[in-house]
Design an enzyme around this catalytic site. Sequence first.
Site, mmCIF file in Angstrom:
data_model
loop_
_atom_site.group_PDB
_atom_site.id
_atom_site.type_symbol
_atom_site.label_atom_id
_atom_site.label_comp_id
_atom_site.label_asym_id
_atom_site.label_seq_id
_atom_site.Cartn_x
_atom_site.Cartn_y
_atom_site.Cartn_z
ATOM 1 N N LYS A 70 -60.103 50.144 -20.180
ATOM 2 C CA LYS A 70 -60.597 49.137 -21.350
ATOM 3 C C LYS A 70 -61.833 48.237 -21.130
ATOM 4 O O LYS A 70 -61.269 47.168 -19.892
ATOM 5 C CB LYS A 70 -59.735 48.506 -22.455
ATOM 6 C CG LYS A 70 -60.388 47.764 -23.710
ATOM 7 C CD LYS A 70 -59.018 48.000 -24.827
ATOM 8 C CE LYS A 70 -59.570 47.876 -26.624
ATOM 9 N NZ LYS A 70 -60.862 45.993 -25.378
ATOM 10 N N ARG A 91 -71.842 46.514 -32.963
ATOM 11 C CA ARG A 91 -70.710 46.430 -33.965
ATOM 12 C C ARG A 91 -70.423 45.829 -35.360
ATOM 13 O O ARG A 91 -70.457 46.193 -36.302
ATOM 14 C CB ARG A 91 -69.147 46.325 -33.539
ATOM 15 C CG ARG A 91 -68.445 47.089 -34.234
ATOM 16 C CD ARG A 91 -66.439 47.231 -33.469
ATOM 17 N NE ARG A 91 -66.050 46.205 -32.402
ATOM 18 C CZ ARG A 91 -65.782 46.876 -32.031
ATOM 19 N NH1 ARG A 91 -64.933 48.530 -32.221
ATOM 20 N NH2 ARG A 91 -65.565 46.742 -30.474
ATOM 21 N N GLU A 128 -69.773 50.487 -23.836
ATOM 22 C CA GLU A 128 -70.144 48.877 -23.916
ATOM 23 C C GLU A 128 -70.949 48.344 -23.594
ATOM 24 O O GLU A 128 -71.519 48.910 -22.122
ATOM 25 C CB GLU A 128 -68.237 48.612 -23.531
ATOM 26 C CG GLU A 128 -68.234 47.214 -23.854
ATOM 27 C CD GLU A 128 -66.993 47.294 -24.847
ATOM 28 O OE1 GLU A 128 -67.128 48.739 -25.859
ATOM 29 O OE2 GLU A 128 -66.287 46.073 -25.407
ATOM 30 N N LYS A 271 -52.788 47.357 -23.414
ATOM 31 C CA LYS A 271 -53.150 46.356 -23.576
ATOM 32 C C LYS A 271 -52.524 45.822 -22.429
ATOM 33 O O LYS A 271 -51.335 45.401 -22.290
ATOM 34 C CB LYS A 271 -53.517 45.172 -24.622
ATOM 35 C CG LYS A 271 -53.981 45.898 -25.685
ATOM 36 C CD LYS A 271 -55.720 44.782 -25.620
ATOM 37 C CE LYS A 271 -55.994 44.240 -25.499
ATOM 38 N NZ LYS A 271 -57.105 43.858 -25.532
HETATM 39 C C1 9MJ Z 1 -63.668 50.415 -24.337
HETATM 40 N N1 9MJ Z 1 -63.941 48.867 -25.332
HETATM 41 O O1 9MJ Z 1 -64.066 50.567 -23.110
HETATM 42 C C2 9MJ Z 1 -63.404 52.415 -26.674
HETATM 43 N N2 9MJ Z 1 -63.398 51.231 -25.173
HETATM 44 O O2 9MJ Z 1 -63.113 54.293 -28.681
HETATM 45 C C3 9MJ Z 1 -63.888 52.438 -24.704
HETATM 46 N N3 9MJ Z 1 -64.045 51.074 -26.256
HETATM 47 C C4 9MJ Z 1 -63.432 53.054 -28.603
HETATM 48 N N4 9MJ Z 1 -63.227 53.918 -26.198
HETATM 49 C C5 9MJ Z 1 -63.201 53.940 -30.019
HETATM 50 N N5 9MJ Z 1 -63.226 52.941 -23.346
HETATM 51 C C6 9MJ Z 1 -63.315 52.726 -30.794
HETATM 52 C C7 9MJ Z 1 -63.339 52.008 -29.186
#
Ligand code: 9MJ
Length: 287
Positions: A70, A91, A128, A271
């Site tokens: 993430k 977003r 991102e 997390k």
């Molecule tokens: C991040 N922040 O790395 C999503 N995210 O998928 C990844 N965020 C996401 N996927 C759907 N790897 C909504 C957010």
Amino acid sequence: EAEHPELKTPASPSVRVGGQPLTAFKQVRHEIPMLSLDNVFSGEELQAFEQRMRDRLKREVSFTFCCEPKLDGLAVSLLYVDGQLVQAATRGDGTTGEEITENVRTIKAIPLSLRGEGWPARLEVRGEVVMYKKDFAALNEKQEALGLKTFANPRNAAAGTLRQLDISITASRPLRFLAYSLGEAQWQPAPACTLQSEAMARLREYGFLTPPDGKLCESVQAVEDYAQWVREHRPQFRMEIDGAVAKLDNLEAQQALGFTARAPRFAVAFKFPAEQAQTLLKDIEIQ
Ligand code: 9MJ
């Protein structure tokens, strides 16, 4: 281009460097809401997430999860029409974001024209915007040497850079973009993807970077092991990571599960606790 203006295209390299500063950002409505992910903090919560999906689907599907780190940056949506980048937006509150097309055009990791062929006539790519740790350190050093304000962390530096009305500042800073999902996609006549992992592979074919060290996990236990692996390797990632993400690989099942008002039902973020350190409180100023 000055001599042959008829040859200039919206995807020209010269368009990457901004011209006149903007005076304000326009608002953009997301056709498909840009939701964040629900968080889990333990293996038990991860199992409960899988059980909720099983109960809701009421049929056997293979529970393979497409997993990735993430990334701790800013979620951005990119719209391509006939393979050309036409709009980029933050977003915002998930329903309405700010248009940052000109800023985003300066990010070299974002293709202005999609590579390859067979892409949908309209394609929304979500991902991102981040600043790599080494680029953040160099930027802060430079800011300090120039007597300018330094940034608290790479995320703040990326946010401050992306929301610059003066695009030449955005262009001078080292931002990256990593793609992790598709929003709107009109596939016909190209065949639609059936798996999340397949969508990620197509994004790479179109010229995007995707999060590093992604993995397909065949069980909740495998997802938990993967999250633990990411956590142990957190310092070695080039960008800041604050967890691991698991998405159901089967896109049809993703669609059947849908969304709550806040988040997709088919994905979750495992997390990590915030990194902790000790510091000495030297003074308190009362105002
Ligand atoms: C991040 N922040 O790395 C999503 N995210 O998928 C990844 N965020 C996401 N996927 C759907 N790897 C909504 C957010």
